[in-house]
Enzyme design. Structure first.
Site, mmCIF file in Angstrom:
data_model
loop_
_atom_site.group_PDB
_atom_site.id
_atom_site.type_symbol
_atom_site.label_atom_id
_atom_site.label_comp_id
_atom_site.label_asym_id
_atom_site.label_seq_id
_atom_site.Cartn_x
_atom_site.Cartn_y
_atom_site.Cartn_z
ATOM 1 N N TYR A 175 51.755 4.726 35.225
ATOM 2 C CA TYR A 175 51.331 3.328 34.994
ATOM 3 C C TYR A 175 52.169 2.619 33.932
ATOM 4 C CZ TYR A 175 47.771 5.349 31.665
ATOM 5 O OH TYR A 175 47.095 6.016 30.686
ATOM 6 N N GLU A 176 51.935 1.294 33.831
ATOM 7 C CA GLU A 176 52.767 0.431 32.963
ATOM 8 C C GLU A 176 54.209 0.392 33.441
ATOM 9 O OE1 GLU A 176 52.139 -1.869 31.195
ATOM 10 O OE2 GLU A 176 50.052 -1.276 31.318
ATOM 11 N N GLY A 177 54.409 0.453 34.756
ATOM 12 C CA GLY A 177 55.756 0.534 35.303
ATOM 13 C C GLY A 177 56.139 1.993 35.337
ATOM 14 N N GLN A 180 61.165 2.014 34.203
ATOM 15 C CA GLN A 180 61.601 1.951 32.794
ATOM 16 C C GLN A 180 63.104 2.211 32.700
ATOM 17 O OE1 GLN A 180 59.302 0.971 30.640
ATOM 18 N NE2 GLN A 180 57.873 1.066 32.356
ATOM 19 N N ARG A 203 53.540 -0.431 27.021
ATOM 20 C CA ARG A 203 54.538 0.614 27.304
ATOM 21 C C ARG A 203 54.710 1.529 26.086
ATOM 22 N NH1 ARG A 203 58.682 -2.800 31.269
ATOM 23 N NH2 ARG A 203 57.184 -2.693 32.967
#
Ligand SMILES: Cc1cc2nc3c(=O)[nH]c(=O)nc-3n(C[C@H](O)[C@H](O)[C@H](O)COP(=O)(O)OP(=O)(O)OC[C@H]3O[C@@H](n4cnc5c(N)ncnc54)[C@H](O)[C@@H]3O)c2cc1C
Length: 595
Positions: free
Chosen positions: A439-441, A446, A295
Site C-alpha cells: 500500500y501507499e503505492g 516507489q 509513505r
C-alpha cells in the site's frame, strides 16, 4: 509469548550522538524540545507501547475486526487502549499547537511511530490515518474546514481516512469514477465505491473524517481531473458536534493475510455531503501531502516490525539448545549449545541487526531533515532538506519495507518450526509486514518515482547532493581508523554513480530501461544510504571509545555490526549494478504469449 522492549539506547545514541537532535532547539517553536525533554517523552511513549498496545497485538490478530449491523467493531481492548493513547496526547505529538497539537519535532513522532508499529501495527493504522488527514487539511484546507475539523482530529476525538482506491483503479488513480456533484449551498454530493479503505469504519472515535478523491462533472480525464473532498461519517451540527448520518456506509470488511485488527473497508458513498479541499481538479496535489507523509510512515511500519521480530528471534536464539558449536561445546554442562553459537543463525541475527539499526539511522536522519525543512531560518538549508526528503521518501518506503519483510522472515527461520506456529508471535510479524510493500503505492511504483521523477528533478541536483554528502564522509574516513568502513562504502557509492549514469544514458532513448532498472536501482541506493549511516555511527562509536565516553560494550557492538554490514551486506550492491547493466532486453524480449 512474544515480548517487546523499545530500543531506547539505540534511539538515544542516534538522536543525540549521531544526528545531534539538540540542533532543533535553535529552531523557532522547538525551544522547549531539549534533548532531556525528548528523552522523557520517548520513555513515556515506550511505556504505553510496551504495556498497553503490545499486550493486545496478538489477541487483536486472533480476533480481527467484525462488521455488525453495518458498523465495524475493533477487537477487545482496542477501544480502551485508544482512549488511553488519545488522552495521553499521543495523537497530537507533532501537531500544530494552533489546533491543539503539542508542537514537538517531527523527529519525535518518527521515533514514536516506530515504537507504535513494533508494539501493534494494526492499532497504529487508526491514529496514523488521522495524522495523514490532518497534514492534507493543514496544507490545503480552507480556514473554515481547518477550524471545524482539525482540533478533533488532532486530539483523537475523531479519526481520519484516505479514500483513493476503487476496484478498477489502484495504482492508476486517473481511472477513478467516484463523482462529486456541486450543490447550491457550496457543498458536494459524492457517489461511488471505494475499496481497501484502512480505518474506513470503526468504534474508536465519535466521528470519522474521510478524505476522498472524486471527479467533478466537468473534470478532464486522467489524474488532472481529480479533486479532493472531505466527507464526515456523521454530518456536523452548528455547534460542531456529530449529527445525523451522512451518506457513507461500510459495505464489508476484507479478510486478509495480516493487520487483521485494522479495518480494511469497502465504503459506499451515496450522495454523501462533502466539502472540497484545495482547488478543483488539483486533488492529487493535496492528496500527495498525505501520501508523502504516509509513505514515510509505512517505511517506519516496516522498521518497527523488523525490530520486534529481531528482538524475539534474538532471545529465542540465546535460549534454544540445539547441536554443538562447530568449534567445540560452549555450554558443556548442558545437553546442547544455544543456537546463537551457529554461524548461520548468527548471520541471520546480524543481518537483521545491521539492517534495522542502519535503517533506523536513515529514517531519523530524514526526520531531522523534515524539521529543518519546515523551520530553519536559512532558505538554502530548507531547500537542501526538502531535496533530501524528496529523494529519500521512496527509499524509506520501499527499501525499509522490503528489507523488513525479509527480516521478519529471517526471524521466523531463527525459531524453526516454533516460528511457523502462532504461539511465539513471529509468524504474525511476517504476515503484518507484507502489506507495507503494497500500500501507499507498491514498491515498484516507489522505484519508478525515484528513477523517473526524483533523479531528473532540478537537473539531477538532488542525487548529486546525496552523492556529495556520502563522498564527504568517505573522504574523511580515508587513511585512518575508519578506512575499513569508508573504503567499501566508497566502492558502493561508485557503483551507484555508475548505475545513475547508465540510466541517464539509456533511459532517454528507451523508457523501458528505466522501468527495468528501477527496483534494483532503489535497492542499490538503499544499501548506500544505509551504509552511509553505518559509517556515521561507526565514526561516533570510534570517537567515543577513544575518548572513553559512553557505554563501551554498546559502542563496540556498533563497530562490530558496522563491520558485518560492510563485509556481508553491502557487497550485494555489486550484484544490483550487474543486473542494471544487463538492461531491459532480457526482460522485454519475450512476447506476453511466450511466457
Ligand atoms: C490492507 C490494505 C489497506 C489499504 N489501505 C488503503 C487506504 O487506506 N486507502 C486507499 O485508498 N487504498 C488503500 N489500499 C489500496 C492500496 O494502496 C492498493 O492496493 C495499491 O496502491 C495497489 O493497487 P492495486 O491493488 O489496485 O494493484 P494494481 O494497481 O492493480 O497493481 C498490480 C501490480 O502491478 C504493478 N503495477 C501497476 N501499475 C504499474 C506501473 N505503471 N508500472 C509498474 N508496475 C505497475 C504493481 O506494482 C502491482 O505489483 C489498501 C490495500 C490493502 C490491501
Amino acid at each position: 509469548m512474544p515480548s517487546y522492549k523499545a530500543p531506547l539506547d539505540d534511539i538515544r545514541f542516534l538522536l543525540h550522538d549521531v544526528h545531534q537532535v539538540a540542533q532543533l532547539t535553535a529552531l523557532s517553536g522547538f525551544e522547549e524540545a531539549a534533548p532531556e525533554f525528548i528523552d522523557e517523552v520517548l520513555a513515556a511513549g515506550a511505556t504505553i507501547c510496551e504495556e498497553v498496545l503490545f499486550p493486545i497485538n496478538q489477541s487483536g490478530d486472533a480476533e480481527g475486526v467484525h462488521l455488525e449491523d453495518g458498523e465495524v467493531r475493533t477487537p477487545a481492548g482496542f477501544k480502551a487502549a485508544y482512549k488511553e493513547y488519545a488522552e495521553g496526547g499521543w495523537t497530537a505529538v507533532a501537531a500544530d499547537p494552533a489546533f491543539g497539537g503539542q508542537g514537538l519535532p517531527e523527529t519525535v513522532r518518527f521515533v514514536m511511530e516506530e515504537m507504535l508499529c513494533s508494539a501493534n501495527l494494526s492499532f497504529s493504522m487508526y491514529p496514523g490515518l488521522s495524522h495523514g488527514a490532518c497534514s492534507a487539511l493543514i496544507s490545503h484546507g480552507s480556514d473554515e474546514l481547518k477550524a471545524r475539523f482539525l482540533p478533533k482530529l488532532i486530539d483523537g476525538t475523531w479519526g481520519g481516512t484516505m479514500c483513493l482506491t476503487e476496484a478498477h483503479a489502484g495504482t492508476d488513480l486517473g481511472m477513478i469514477t467516484t463523482k462529486a456533484v456541486p450543490a447550491a449551498d457550496g457543498t458536494y454530493a459524492l457517489t461511488g465505491t471505494k475499496i481497501f479503505i484502512s480505518a474506513g469504519d470503526h468504534d474508536l472515535t465519535e466521528n470519522i473524517v474521510h478524505l476522498v478523491l472524486a471527479k467533478l462533472p466537468d473534470a478532464p480525464s486522467g489524474t488532472k481531473g481529480i479533486s479532493l473532498f472531505l466527507v464526515p461519517k456523521y454530518r456536523i451540527t452548528d455547534d460542531g458536534a456529530p449529527g445525523a448520518r451522512n451518506g457513507v456506509t461500510c459495505g464489508s470488511v476484507e479478510h486478509k493475510m495480516g493487520i487483521k485488527a485494522s479495518a480494511t473497508c469497502v465504503l459506499n458513498f451515496d450522495s454523501a455531503t462533502g466539502w472540497m479541499v484545495g482547488e478543483p481538479h488539483k486533488g492529487m496535489r493535496a492528496m500527495f501531502v498525505m501520501m508523502n507523509g504516509a509513505r514515510l510512515a509505512v517505511g517506519l511500519q516496516g522498521l518497527g516490525l523488523a525490530e520486534v521480530a529481531y528482538q524475539n528471534a534474538l532471545s529465542y536464539a540465546k535460549d534454544r539448545l540445539q547441536g554443538r558449536s562447530l568449534m567445540g561445546a560452549k555450554n558443556s554442562s548442558g545437553p546442547a549449545d544455544p543456537i546463537i553459537v551457529h554461524p548461520d543463525v548468527r548471520k541471520g541475527l546480524l543481518r537483521m541487526k545491521a539492517l534495522n539499526e542502519g535503517m533506523r539511522a536513515l529514517a531519523y536522519w530524514v526526520g531531522i531533515r523534515i524539521d529543518l525543512e519546515h523551520r530553519h531560518p536559512d532558505p538554502a538549508v530548507r531547500q537542501d532538506c526538502e531535496d533530501m526528503v524528496a529523494l529519500m521518501t521512496p527509499v524509506i518506503k520501499a527499501f525499509l519495507t522490503d528489507k523488513a519483510f525479509d527480516n521478519t522472515n529471517i526471524a521466523l527461520q531463527t525459531l524453526g518450526g516454533h516460528g511457523y506456529i502462532r504461539e511465539y508471535g513471529v509468524e504474525q510479524y511476517v504476515r503484518d509486514a507484507r502489506i507495507a510493500q503494497i500500500y501507499e503505492g507498491t514498491n515498484a511504483i516507489q522505484a519508478l518515482d525515484l528513477v523517473g521523477r526524483k533523479l531528473p528533478m532540478e537537473g539531477g541536483r538532488l542525487v548529486r547532493r546525496f552523492f556529495e554528502l556520502v563522498k564527504a564522509d568517505v573522504d574523511a574516513a580515508s587513511g585512518g581508523d575508519l578506512e575499513e568502513f569508508g573504503k567499501p562504502l566508497g566502492t558502493a557509492l561508485h557503483q551507484l554513480q555508475k548505475a545513475t549514469m547508465l540510466l541517464a544514458e539509456r533511459g532517454f532513448a528507451n523508457p523501458d530501461e528505466v522501468g527495468a532498472a528501477a527496483t534494483e536501482y532503489l535497492h542499490l541506493m538503499g544499501y548506500v544510504a544505509v551504509g552511509w549511516q553505518w559509517l556515521r555511527m561507526a565514526t561516533v562509536a570510534t570517537e567515543q571509545l577513544a575518548a572513553g565516553t559512553g557505554n563501551a560494550r554498546f559502542l563496540e557492538a556498533k563497530r562490530k555490526t558496522a563491520r558485518f554490514y560492510f563485509g556481508r551486506v553491502l557487497p550485494e550492491a555489486a550484484t544490483l549494478l550487474a543486473a542494471i547493466q544487463a538492461g531491459a532486453a532480457p526482460i522485454m524480449a519475450m512476447g506476453a504469449e511466450d511466457f
